[in-house]
Design a protein around this motif. Structure first.
Motif, mmCIF file in Angstrom:
data_model
loop_
_atom_site.group_PDB
_atom_site.id
_atom_site.type_symbol
_atom_site.label_atom_id
_atom_site.label_comp_id
_atom_site.label_asym_id
_atom_site.label_seq_id
_atom_site.Cartn_x
_atom_site.Cartn_y
_atom_site.Cartn_z
ATOM 1 N N HIS A 1 15.909 22.093 -42.293
ATOM 2 C CA HIS A 1 17.059 22.501 -41.491
ATOM 3 C C HIS A 1 18.204 21.502 -41.572
ATOM 4 O O HIS A 1 19.004 21.404 -40.650
ATOM 5 N N SER A 2 18.261 20.736 -42.670
ATOM 6 C CA SER A 2 19.265 19.685 -42.784
ATOM 7 C C SER A 2 19.921 19.698 -44.159
ATOM 8 O O SER A 2 19.300 20.059 -45.156
ATOM 9 N N TYR A 3 21.178 19.290 -44.195
ATOM 10 C CA TYR A 3 21.869 19.088 -45.468
ATOM 11 C C TYR A 3 21.436 17.763 -46.110
ATOM 12 O O TYR A 3 21.611 17.571 -47.304
ATOM 13 N N PHE A 4 20.926 16.862 -45.311
ATOM 14 C CA PHE A 4 20.632 15.506 -45.760
ATOM 15 C C PHE A 4 19.151 15.310 -46.057
ATOM 16 O O PHE A 4 18.293 15.962 -45.467
ATOM 17 N N ASP A 5 18.874 14.358 -46.949
ATOM 18 C CA ASP A 5 17.496 13.987 -47.241
ATOM 19 C C ASP A 5 16.893 13.297 -46.020
ATOM 20 O O ASP A 5 17.587 12.615 -45.262
ATOM 21 N N GLN A 6 15.602 13.493 -45.853
ATOM 22 C CA GLN A 6 14.851 12.854 -44.773
ATOM 23 C C GLN A 6 13.938 11.812 -45.419
ATOM 24 O O GLN A 6 13.206 12.128 -46.347
ATOM 25 N N HIS A 7 14.007 10.580 -44.949
ATOM 26 C CA HIS A 7 13.226 9.505 -45.541
ATOM 27 C C HIS A 7 12.166 9.018 -44.556
ATOM 28 O O HIS A 7 12.414 8.961 -43.357
ATOM 29 N N VAL A 8 11.016 8.663 -45.091
ATOM 30 C CA VAL A 8 10.005 7.966 -44.306
ATOM 31 C C VAL A 8 10.125 6.502 -44.681
ATOM 32 O O VAL A 8 10.031 6.128 -45.853
ATOM 33 N N VAL A 9 10.357 5.675 -43.675
ATOM 34 C CA VAL A 9 10.592 4.254 -43.868
ATOM 35 C C VAL A 9 9.456 3.475 -43.214
ATOM 36 O O VAL A 9 9.062 3.780 -42.083
ATOM 37 N N GLU A 10 8.946 2.487 -43.926
ATOM 38 C CA GLU A 10 7.900 1.632 -43.352
ATOM 39 C C GLU A 10 8.564 0.481 -42.605
ATOM 40 O O GLU A 10 9.432 -0.208 -43.139
ATOM 41 N N HIS A 11 8.170 0.303 -41.357
ATOM 42 C CA HIS A 11 8.717 -0.750 -40.510
ATOM 43 C C HIS A 11 7.571 -1.674 -40.103
ATOM 44 O O HIS A 11 6.488 -1.208 -39.752
ATOM 45 N N ASP A 12 7.816 -2.973 -40.140
ATOM 46 C CA ASP A 12 6.763 -3.951 -39.853
ATOM 47 C C ASP A 12 6.154 -3.789 -38.466
ATOM 48 O O ASP A 12 4.949 -3.901 -38.292
ATOM 49 N N GLU A 13 6.980 -3.534 -37.471
ATOM 50 C CA GLU A 13 6.497 -3.465 -36.096
ATOM 51 C C GLU A 13 6.240 -2.035 -35.607
ATOM 52 O O GLU A 13 5.365 -1.810 -34.790
ATOM 53 N N LEU A 14 7.019 -1.093 -36.094
ATOM 54 C CA LEU A 14 6.939 0.275 -35.583
ATOM 55 C C LEU A 14 6.087 1.206 -36.423
ATOM 56 O O LEU A 14 5.867 2.351 -36.044
ATOM 57 N N GLY A 15 5.638 0.764 -37.572
ATOM 58 C CA GLY A 15 4.832 1.625 -38.441
ATOM 59 C C GLY A 15 5.721 2.407 -39.385
ATOM 60 O O GLY A 15 6.507 1.840 -40.124
ATOM 61 N N PHE A 16 5.626 3.732 -39.349
ATOM 62 C CA PHE A 16 6.402 4.602 -40.225
ATOM 63 C C PHE A 16 7.364 5.442 -39.395
ATOM 64 O O PHE A 16 6.976 6.002 -38.372
ATOM 65 N N LEU A 17 8.600 5.528 -39.859
ATOM 66 C CA LEU A 17 9.632 6.277 -39.159
ATOM 67 C C LEU A 17 10.229 7.315 -40.089
ATOM 68 O O LEU A 17 10.435 7.047 -41.275
ATOM 69 N N ALA A 18 10.553 8.484 -39.562
ATOM 70 C CA ALA A 18 11.293 9.486 -40.320
ATOM 71 C C ALA A 18 12.755 9.366 -39.908
ATOM 72 O O ALA A 18 13.077 9.425 -38.725
ATOM 73 N N ILE A 19 13.628 9.150 -40.891
ATOM 74 C CA ILE A 19 15.054 9.013 -40.595
ATOM 75 C C ILE A 19 15.843 10.042 -41.386
ATOM 76 O O ILE A 19 15.442 10.452 -42.473
ATOM 77 N N ASP A 20 16.967 10.440 -40.843
ATOM 78 C CA ASP A 20 17.886 11.375 -41.478
ATOM 79 C C ASP A 20 18.978 10.563 -42.160
ATOM 80 O O ASP A 20 19.650 9.762 -41.514
ATOM 81 N N GLU A 21 19.150 10.765 -43.455
ATOM 82 C CA GLU A 21 20.149 10.009 -44.199
ATOM 83 C C GLU A 21 21.547 10.212 -43.620
ATOM 84 O O GLU A 21 22.381 9.317 -43.664
ATOM 85 N N GLY A 22 21.816 11.381 -43.069
ATOM 86 C CA GLY A 22 23.122 11.672 -42.492
ATOM 87 C C GLY A 22 23.436 10.840 -41.260
ATOM 88 O O GLY A 22 24.593 10.600 -40.940
ATOM 89 N N ASP A 23 22.413 10.393 -40.547
ATOM 90 C CA ASP A 23 22.621 9.575 -39.354
ATOM 91 C C ASP A 23 23.038 8.150 -39.689
ATOM 92 O O ASP A 23 23.582 7.452 -38.855
#
Length: 75
Positions: free
Chosen positions: A29-51
């Motif tokens: 439902h997005s124009y932008f790619d969605q990335h899963v990013v590994e974070h040292d303290e938070l684990g894995f996050l899904a982020i929207d490239e458009g944000d």
């Protein structure tokens, strides 16, 4: 089939697959790619490239999965 016997590793795997599922759902439902990013303290996050606009190199280096955006605005 591999059996995960370490609870911390199992939690990491579960967090990764949950973030991937979230990115896949959001990408449909997005124009932008969605990335899963590994974070040292938070684990894995899904982020929207458009944000985030242009991603910094530090964030790009932490991307472990990308779901391409599902909406195309070309007519």
């Amino acid at each position: 089939m591999q059996t995960i016997t370490n609870i911390a590793a199992a939690d990491q795997h579960a967090a990764y697959f949950a973030a991937v599922a979230n990115a896949e759902r959001r990408a449909m439902h997005s124009y932008f790619d969605q990335h899963v990013v590994e974070h040292d303290e938070l684990g894995f996050l899904a982020i929207d490239e458009g944000d985030y606009g242009a991603l910094g190199q530090a964030m790009i280096d932490r991307i472990v999965y990308t779901a391409p955006g599902g909406i195309i605005d070309e007519f």
